[in-house]
Motif scaffolding. Structure first.
Motif, PDB file in Angstrom:
ATOM      1  N   LEU A 180       0.744  -1.116   0.133  1.00 44.72           N
ATOM      2  CA  LEU A 180       0.154   0.174   0.173  1.00 44.72           C
ATOM      3  C   LEU A 180       0.850   1.288   0.149  1.00 44.72           C
ATOM      4  CD1 LEU A 180      -2.916  -0.960   2.034  1.00 44.72           C
ATOM      5  CD2 LEU A 180      -3.433  -0.423  -0.059  1.00 44.72           C
ATOM      6  N   SER A 181       2.670   1.014   0.413  1.00 44.90           N
ATOM      7  CA  SER A 181       2.629   2.602   0.373  1.00 44.90           C
ATOM      8  C   SER A 181       3.560   2.405  -0.836  1.00 44.90           C
ATOM      9  CB  SER A 181       4.158   1.917   1.556  1.00 44.90           C
ATOM     10  OG  SER A 181       5.069   1.137   0.777  1.00 44.90           O
ATOM     11  N   PRO A 188      -2.740   1.305  -8.283  1.00 43.98           N
ATOM     12  CA  PRO A 188      -4.380   2.103  -9.261  1.00 43.98           C
ATOM     13  C   PRO A 188      -4.879   1.995  -8.132  1.00 43.98           C
ATOM     14  CG  PRO A 188      -2.917   0.093  -9.790  1.00 43.98           C
ATOM     15  CD  PRO A 188      -1.980   0.683  -9.070  1.00 43.98           C
ATOM     16  N   ARG A 189      -5.867   3.222  -7.193  1.00 41.65           N
ATOM     17  CA  ARG A 189      -7.158   3.128  -6.709  1.00 41.65           C
ATOM     18  C   ARG A 189      -7.909   1.820  -6.949  1.00 41.65           C
ATOM     19  NH1 ARG A 189      -9.647   8.122  -6.424  1.00 41.65           N
ATOM     20  NH2 ARG A 189     -11.153   8.059  -4.547  1.00 41.65           N
ATOM     21  N   ASP A 190      -7.900   0.866  -7.790  1.00 43.97           N
ATOM     22  CA  ASP A 190      -8.434  -0.325  -7.546  1.00 43.97           C
ATOM     23  C   ASP A 190      -8.082  -1.194  -6.685  1.00 43.97           C
ATOM     24  OD1 ASP A 190      -7.197  -0.306  -9.670  1.00 43.97           O
ATOM     25  OD2 ASP A 190      -8.601  -2.274 -10.712  1.00 43.97           O
ATOM     26  N   LEU A 191      -6.463  -1.389  -6.909  1.00 42.78           N
ATOM     27  CA  LEU A 191      -6.047  -2.071  -5.533  1.00 42.78           C
ATOM     28  C   LEU A 191      -5.721  -1.790  -4.515  1.00 42.78           C
ATOM     29  CD1 LEU A 191      -3.521  -3.691  -8.619  1.00 42.78           C
ATOM     30  CD2 LEU A 191      -5.081  -4.307  -8.052  1.00 42.78           C
ATOM     31  N   GLY A 204      -6.681  -3.829  -1.401  1.00 40.19           N
ATOM     32  CA  GLY A 204      -5.272  -3.961   0.143  1.00 40.19           C
ATOM     33  C   GLY A 204      -5.562  -3.477   1.550  1.00 40.19           C
ATOM     34  N   ILE A 205      -6.301  -2.131   1.518  1.00 43.76           N
ATOM     35  CA  ILE A 205      -6.601  -2.039   2.436  1.00 43.76           C
ATOM     36  C   ILE A 205      -7.858  -2.675   3.364  1.00 43.76           C
ATOM     37  CG2 ILE A 205      -7.984   0.314   3.516  1.00 43.76           C
ATOM     38  CD1 ILE A 205      -6.741   1.873   1.806  1.00 43.76           C
ATOM     39  N   CYS A 206      -8.974  -3.702   1.921  1.00 43.39           N
ATOM     40  CA  CYS A 206     -10.345  -4.330   2.842  1.00 43.39           C
ATOM     41  C   CYS A 206      -9.098  -5.149   3.456  1.00 43.39           C
ATOM     42  CB  CYS A 206     -11.143  -4.618   0.967  1.00 43.39           C
ATOM     43  SG  CYS A 206     -11.899  -5.626   2.046  1.00 43.39           S
ATOM     44  N   GLN A 207      -7.882  -5.630   2.023  1.00 41.92           N
ATOM     45  CA  GLN A 207      -7.447  -7.101   3.336  1.00 41.92           C
ATOM     46  C   GLN A 207      -7.035  -6.517   4.217  1.00 41.92           C
ATOM     47  OE1 GLN A 207      -5.059  -9.094  -0.155  1.00 41.92           O
ATOM     48  NE2 GLN A 207      -3.461  -8.627   1.627  1.00 41.92           N
ATOM     49  N   LEU A 208      -6.194  -4.905   4.552  1.00 45.68           N
ATOM     50  CA  LEU A 208      -5.809  -4.871   6.077  1.00 45.68           C
ATOM     51  C   LEU A 208      -7.112  -5.523   6.998  1.00 45.68           C
ATOM     52  CD1 LEU A 208      -3.918  -2.178   5.571  1.00 45.68           C
ATOM     53  CD2 LEU A 208      -3.167  -4.170   6.147  1.00 45.68           C
ATOM     54  N   LEU A 245     -12.943   4.344  -1.206  1.00 45.40           N
ATOM     55  CA  LEU A 245     -11.943   4.565  -2.318  1.00 45.40           C
ATOM     56  C   LEU A 245     -12.847   4.242  -3.171  1.00 45.40           C
ATOM     57  CD1 LEU A 245      -9.127   5.448  -2.771  1.00 45.40           C
ATOM     58  CD2 LEU A 245      -8.555   3.525  -2.446  1.00 45.40           C
ATOM     59  N   ALA A 246     -13.391   2.968  -2.870  1.00 42.40           N
ATOM     60  CA  ALA A 246     -13.160   2.274  -4.694  1.00 42.40           C
ATOM     61  C   ALA A 246     -15.222   2.887  -4.693  1.00 42.40           C
ATOM     62  CB  ALA A 246     -13.844   1.334  -3.390  1.00 42.40           C
ATOM     63  N   ASP A 247     -15.868   3.815  -4.545  1.00 41.62           N
ATOM     64  CA  ASP A 247     -16.873   3.799  -4.636  1.00 41.62           C
ATOM     65  C   ASP A 247     -17.054   4.648  -5.535  1.00 41.62           C
ATOM     66  OD1 ASP A 247     -19.919   4.531  -4.136  1.00 41.62           O
ATOM     67  OD2 ASP A 247     -19.226   6.434  -3.332  1.00 41.62           O
ATOM     68  N   PRO A 248     -16.088   5.511  -5.645  1.00 41.31           N
ATOM     69  CA  PRO A 248     -15.561   6.600  -7.227  1.00 41.31           C
ATOM     70  C   PRO A 248     -15.738   5.802  -8.361  1.00 41.31           C
ATOM     71  CG  PRO A 248     -14.901   7.500  -5.871  1.00 41.31           C
ATOM     72  CD  PRO A 248     -15.038   6.671  -5.348  1.00 41.31           C
ATOM     73  N   LEU A 249     -15.421   4.465  -8.487  1.00 40.57           N
ATOM     74  CA  LEU A 249     -14.260   3.763  -9.351  1.00 40.57           C
ATOM     75  C   LEU A 249     -16.125   3.387  -9.752  1.00 40.57           C
ATOM     76  CD1 LEU A 249     -11.427   2.350  -8.521  1.00 40.57           C
ATOM     77  CD2 LEU A 249     -11.741   3.826  -9.598  1.00 40.57           C
ATOM     78  N   SER A 250     -17.032   3.196  -8.858  1.00 37.93           N
ATOM     79  CA  SER A 250     -18.726   2.089  -9.075  1.00 37.93           C
ATOM     80  C   SER A 250     -18.936   3.305  -9.865  1.00 37.93           C
ATOM     81  CB  SER A 250     -18.742   1.445  -7.233  1.00 37.93           C
ATOM     82  OG  SER A 250     -19.316   2.906  -7.523  1.00 37.93           O
ATOM     83  N   ILE A 251     -18.905   4.505  -9.836  1.00 39.59           N
ATOM     84  CA  ILE A 251     -19.480   5.496 -11.270  1.00 39.59           C
ATOM     85  C   ILE A 251     -19.630   5.518 -11.833  1.00 39.59           C
ATOM     86  CG2 ILE A 251     -20.170   7.506 -11.065  1.00 39.59           C
ATOM     87  CD1 ILE A 251     -20.355   7.571  -7.715  1.00 39.59           C
TER      88      ILE A 251
END
Length: 71
Positions: free
Chosen positions: A20-21, A26-29, A33-37, A62-68
C-alpha cells in the motif's frame, strides 16, 4: 492473503502495508489492499474489529467513485 490464511497475521499486515505504500498503486488495488488489512486485523488473534471496520470503510470510500465511472 496467504500469510493470513497460514496464521501469520503480523507478517501479512506488514506485507500488505508495504504494498500500500507504493505511490503509483492504482486506486482499485489500493482499495483491495485496505480491505485486506481489515480482513487480517479482524481474523488475527487480537480481533481488532474496530480497526477492521475503519479499514473496510476506508476501502469502500476509496472504491466508491470507481463504481460510478463504470459503463
Amino acid at each position: 492473503e496467504i500469510l493470513g490464511h497460514q496464521g501469520h497475521y503480523d507478517e501479512a499486515v506488514q506485507e500488505t502495508r508495504g504494498v500500500l505504500s507504493v505511490g503509483s498503486l492504482p486506486r482499485d488495488l489500493k482499495a483491495k489492499g485496505i480491505c485486506q488489512l481489515g480482513d487480517l486485523v479482524a481474523a488475527s488473534p487480537a480481533h481488532d474489529y474496530k480497526q477492521a471496520m475503519e479499514d473496510h470503510l476506508a476501502a469502500i470510500k476509496l472504491a466508491d467513485p470507481l463504481s460510478i465511472a463504470l459503463p
